[in-house]
Design a protein around this motif. Sequence first.
Motif, PDB file in Angstrom:
ATOM      1  N   VAL A  91      -7.528  53.898 -11.647  1.00 40.77           N
ATOM      2  CA  VAL A  91      -7.802  54.530 -12.940  1.00 40.77           C
ATOM      3  C   VAL A  91      -6.958  55.790 -13.103  1.00 40.77           C
ATOM      4  O   VAL A  91      -6.423  56.069 -14.187  1.00 40.77           O
ATOM      5  CB  VAL A  91      -9.304  54.854 -13.067  1.00 40.77           C
ATOM      6  CG1 VAL A  91      -9.576  55.665 -14.333  1.00 40.77           C
ATOM      7  CG2 VAL A  91     -10.128  53.576 -13.091  1.00 40.77           C
ATOM      8  N   TRP A  92      -6.786  56.549 -12.039  1.00 43.95           N
ATOM      9  CA  TRP A  92      -5.987  57.772 -12.116  1.00 43.95           C
ATOM     10  C   TRP A  92      -4.514  57.475 -12.422  1.00 43.95           C
ATOM     11  O   TRP A  92      -3.799  58.321 -12.978  1.00 43.95           O
ATOM     12  CB  TRP A  92      -6.060  58.546 -10.792  1.00 43.95           C
ATOM     13  CG  TRP A  92      -7.359  59.294 -10.586  1.00 43.95           C
ATOM     14  CD1 TRP A  92      -8.302  59.042  -9.666  1.00 43.95           C
ATOM     15  CD2 TRP A  92      -7.818  60.413 -11.336  1.00 43.95           C
ATOM     16  NE1 TRP A  92      -9.340  59.920  -9.772  1.00 43.95           N
ATOM     17  CE2 TRP A  92      -9.066  60.798 -10.805  1.00 43.95           C
ATOM     18  CE3 TRP A  92      -7.307  61.148 -12.423  1.00 43.95           C
ATOM     19  CZ2 TRP A  92      -9.804  61.862 -11.297  1.00 43.95           C
ATOM     20  CZ3 TRP A  92      -8.050  62.209 -12.902  1.00 43.95           C
ATOM     21  CH2 TRP A  92      -9.288  62.567 -12.353  1.00 43.95           C
ATOM     22  N   ASP A  93      -4.064  56.286 -12.073  1.00 42.02           N
ATOM     23  CA  ASP A  93      -2.637  55.962 -12.241  1.00 42.02           C
ATOM     24  C   ASP A  93      -2.285  55.523 -13.660  1.00 42.02           C
ATOM     25  O   ASP A  93      -1.096  55.365 -13.972  1.00 42.02           O
ATOM     26  CB  ASP A  93      -2.240  54.853 -11.262  1.00 42.02           C
ATOM     27  CG  ASP A  93      -2.259  55.349  -9.815  1.00 42.02           C
ATOM     28  OD1 ASP A  93      -2.155  56.574  -9.621  1.00 42.02           O
ATOM     29  OD2 ASP A  93      -2.387  54.513  -8.901  1.00 42.02           O
ATOM     30  N   ILE A  94      -3.257  55.255 -14.498  1.00 41.36           N
ATOM     31  CA  ILE A  94      -2.944  54.776 -15.855  1.00 41.36           C
ATOM     32  C   ILE A  94      -3.073  55.927 -16.848  1.00 41.36           C
ATOM     33  O   ILE A  94      -3.785  56.903 -16.607  1.00 41.36           O
ATOM     34  CB  ILE A  94      -3.862  53.604 -16.252  1.00 41.36           C
ATOM     35  CG1 ILE A  94      -5.333  54.030 -16.250  1.00 41.36           C
ATOM     36  CG2 ILE A  94      -3.652  52.419 -15.335  1.00 41.36           C
ATOM     37  CD1 ILE A  94      -6.286  52.940 -16.690  1.00 41.36           C
ATOM     38  N   ALA A 146      -8.392  47.423 -24.699  1.00 34.73           N
ATOM     39  CA  ALA A 146      -7.150  47.649 -23.978  1.00 34.73           C
ATOM     40  C   ALA A 146      -7.036  46.813 -22.712  1.00 34.73           C
ATOM     41  O   ALA A 146      -5.983  46.800 -22.066  1.00 34.73           O
ATOM     42  CB  ALA A 146      -7.027  49.124 -23.627  1.00 34.73           C
ATOM     43  N   GLY A 147      -8.102  46.131 -22.330  1.00 32.04           N
ATOM     44  CA  GLY A 147      -8.049  45.270 -21.161  1.00 32.04           C
ATOM     45  C   GLY A 147      -8.380  45.946 -19.856  1.00 32.04           C
ATOM     46  O   GLY A 147      -8.197  45.346 -18.794  1.00 32.04           O
ATOM     47  N   HIS A 148      -8.885  47.162 -19.902  1.00 36.69           N
ATOM     48  CA  HIS A 148      -9.252  47.854 -18.670  1.00 36.69           C
ATOM     49  C   HIS A 148     -10.707  47.635 -18.263  1.00 36.69           C
ATOM     50  O   HIS A 148     -11.105  48.025 -17.165  1.00 36.69           O
ATOM     51  CB  HIS A 148      -9.040  49.367 -18.830  1.00 36.69           C
ATOM     52  CG  HIS A 148      -7.629  49.730 -19.175  1.00 36.69           C
ATOM     53  ND1 HIS A 148      -6.568  49.438 -18.363  1.00 36.69           N
ATOM     54  CD2 HIS A 148      -7.104  50.358 -20.265  1.00 36.69           C
ATOM     55  CE1 HIS A 148      -5.446  49.872 -18.911  1.00 36.69           C
ATOM     56  NE2 HIS A 148      -5.748  50.429 -20.085  1.00 36.69           N
ATOM     57  N   LEU A 149     -11.457  47.010 -19.110  1.00 39.16           N
ATOM     58  CA  LEU A 149     -12.887  46.901 -18.873  1.00 39.16           C
ATOM     59  C   LEU A 149     -13.426  45.635 -19.529  1.00 39.16           C
ATOM     60  O   LEU A 149     -12.972  45.235 -20.591  1.00 39.16           O
ATOM     61  CB  LEU A 149     -13.604  48.138 -19.454  1.00 39.16           C
ATOM     62  CG  LEU A 149     -15.121  48.231 -19.294  1.00 39.16           C
ATOM     63  CD1 LEU A 149     -15.496  48.403 -17.833  1.00 39.16           C
ATOM     64  CD2 LEU A 149     -15.667  49.417 -20.114  1.00 39.16           C
ATOM     65  N   HIS A 199     -11.470  46.839 -14.376  1.00 40.20           N
ATOM     66  CA  HIS A 199     -10.218  46.267 -13.845  1.00 40.20           C
ATOM     67  C   HIS A 199      -9.048  46.977 -14.515  1.00 40.20           C
ATOM     68  O   HIS A 199      -8.352  46.388 -15.371  1.00 40.20           O
ATOM     69  CB  HIS A 199     -10.159  44.752 -14.067  1.00 40.20           C
ATOM     70  CG  HIS A 199     -10.641  44.317 -15.406  1.00 40.20           C
ATOM     71  ND1 HIS A 199      -9.908  44.449 -16.550  1.00 40.20           N
ATOM     72  CD2 HIS A 199     -11.835  43.767 -15.780  1.00 40.20           C
ATOM     73  CE1 HIS A 199     -10.579  43.980 -17.582  1.00 40.20           C
ATOM     74  NE2 HIS A 199     -11.772  43.552 -17.140  1.00 40.20           N
ATOM     75  N   PRO A 200      -8.796  48.230 -14.174  1.00 41.06           N
ATOM     76  CA  PRO A 200      -7.721  48.980 -14.824  1.00 41.06           C
ATOM     77  C   PRO A 200      -6.352  48.359 -14.536  1.00 41.06           C
ATOM     78  O   PRO A 200      -6.050  47.983 -13.406  1.00 41.06           O
ATOM     79  CB  PRO A 200      -7.849  50.371 -14.198  1.00 41.06           C
ATOM     80  CG  PRO A 200      -8.542  50.159 -12.895  1.00 41.06           C
ATOM     81  CD  PRO A 200      -9.454  49.002 -13.096  1.00 41.06           C
ATOM     82  N   THR A 201      -5.569  48.246 -15.548  1.00 40.82           N
ATOM     83  CA  THR A 201      -4.219  47.680 -15.421  1.00 40.82           C
ATOM     84  C   THR A 201      -3.230  48.635 -16.066  1.00 40.82           C
ATOM     85  O   THR A 201      -3.549  49.319 -17.047  1.00 40.82           O
ATOM     86  CB  THR A 201      -4.137  46.306 -16.112  1.00 40.82           C
ATOM     87  OG1 THR A 201      -4.559  46.447 -17.475  1.00 40.82           O
ATOM     88  CG2 THR A 201      -5.025  45.297 -15.412  1.00 40.82           C
ATOM     89  N   PRO A 202      -1.988  48.691 -15.545  1.00 39.90           N
ATOM     90  CA  PRO A 202      -0.992  49.595 -16.137  1.00 39.90           C
ATOM     91  C   PRO A 202      -0.692  49.282 -17.596  1.00 39.90           C
ATOM     92  O   PRO A 202      -0.398  50.165 -18.381  1.00 39.90           O
ATOM     93  CB  PRO A 202       0.220  49.398 -15.249  1.00 39.90           C
ATOM     94  CG  PRO A 202      -0.328  48.866 -13.961  1.00 39.90           C
ATOM     95  CD  PRO A 202      -1.496  48.036 -14.340  1.00 39.90           C
ATOM     96  N   GLU A 203      -0.765  48.040 -17.961  1.00 31.97           N
ATOM     97  CA  GLU A 203      -0.493  47.635 -19.332  1.00 31.97           C
ATOM     98  C   GLU A 203      -1.636  46.788 -19.849  1.00 31.97           C
ATOM     99  O   GLU A 203      -2.343  46.127 -19.090  1.00 31.97           O
ATOM    100  CB  GLU A 203       0.816  46.831 -19.406  1.00 31.97           C
ATOM    101  CG  GLU A 203       2.037  47.643 -18.986  1.00 31.97           C
ATOM    102  CD  GLU A 203       3.296  46.805 -19.061  1.00 31.97           C
ATOM    103  OE1 GLU A 203       3.200  45.633 -19.424  1.00 31.97           O
ATOM    104  OE2 GLU A 203       4.386  47.350 -18.751  1.00 31.97           O
ATOM    105  N   ALA A 204      -1.768  46.812 -21.133  1.00 30.91           N
ATOM    106  CA  ALA A 204      -2.864  46.063 -21.741  1.00 30.91           C
ATOM    107  C   ALA A 204      -2.681  44.580 -21.530  1.00 30.91           C
ATOM    108  O   ALA A 204      -1.582  44.048 -21.641  1.00 30.91           O
ATOM    109  CB  ALA A 204      -2.942  46.368 -23.232  1.00 30.91           C
ATOM    110  N   VAL A 205      -3.747  43.917 -21.209  1.00 32.58           N
ATOM    111  CA  VAL A 205      -3.746  42.463 -21.034  1.00 32.58           C
ATOM    112  C   VAL A 205      -4.887  41.884 -21.833  1.00 32.58           C
ATOM    113  O   VAL A 205      -5.743  42.594 -22.348  1.00 32.58           O
ATOM    114  CB  VAL A 205      -3.894  42.099 -19.544  1.00 32.58           C
ATOM    115  CG1 VAL A 205      -2.694  42.578 -18.736  1.00 32.58           C
ATOM    116  CG2 VAL A 205      -5.172  42.700 -18.971  1.00 32.58           C
TER     117      VAL A 205
END
Length: 256
Positions: free
Chosen positions: A9-12, A63-66, A81-87
């Motif tokens: 989470v800190w990386d996004i 945004a696809g993080h949750l 499920h945090p991801t660098p880009e939206a999925v």
Amino acid sequence: MSVRIMTRVWDIRLPDSEKLVLLALADCANDEGLCWPSMATLATKCSKSDRTVQASIKALVAAGHLSREEVPGRGCRYIVHPTPEAVSPPKRLRPEKSSPPKGATPTPEAASDKPSRTITSPVASPPPRTRASKVRPFRLPDDWKPERFADGTVAREVIDRRGRDWARAAMEAFRNWAKNARDKDGIGRKTDWQAAWANWVIEQDKRDGRHGGSQRVAGTDGRGGSASGMGPTVDAASRFLARRGIGEHHEPHPRG
């Protein structure tokens, strides 16, 4: 709390409110990202209102993080499920009816939107007070024996000054008084006969002093002085013992 998910989470890059809400969810999640905190818990952790938290959750899901799913009777269940880009959002989960998913560890918060209540342990009540047993006055026992008076006390000084014969006579008089004393007003009953004996010794010494015969020797004044030279107490006791035919060597010495 899953450290691995919180690190992701800190990386996004996210807006402040959304990132704070996602961190709060990761703090409640297990290593699989599964958690079900109440809305009140999230609002408290983030210091945000319920409306702000709900809007952030909606944005994170989009945004696809949750992933969020309502479970009837159990509130909402989340998967972080945090991801660098939206999925695209993952497939909907199939909730189990009887038990939570395997491998999931229960969170400390109740699965509802109601704020949790802190239960404080009751303060231990002090132990009940017990009443000390009260000694009732009693008659002088036949086998009672006095204890030696402590050094430095008035009674000890009197015994040492007056001598053994005076102490033996005083004890005889004390026993006779205790045996014949009436129970009226508690006169013949004491709670501490040793203390009564000490008072008797002191008062008897004063009485002998008032009679003026405590140190006289027989035949020195010719006016009815003490026959024994030890005072009227010893004289009276000697006469009493003589009538009973008891000599001095048969009489035990009191342990004054």
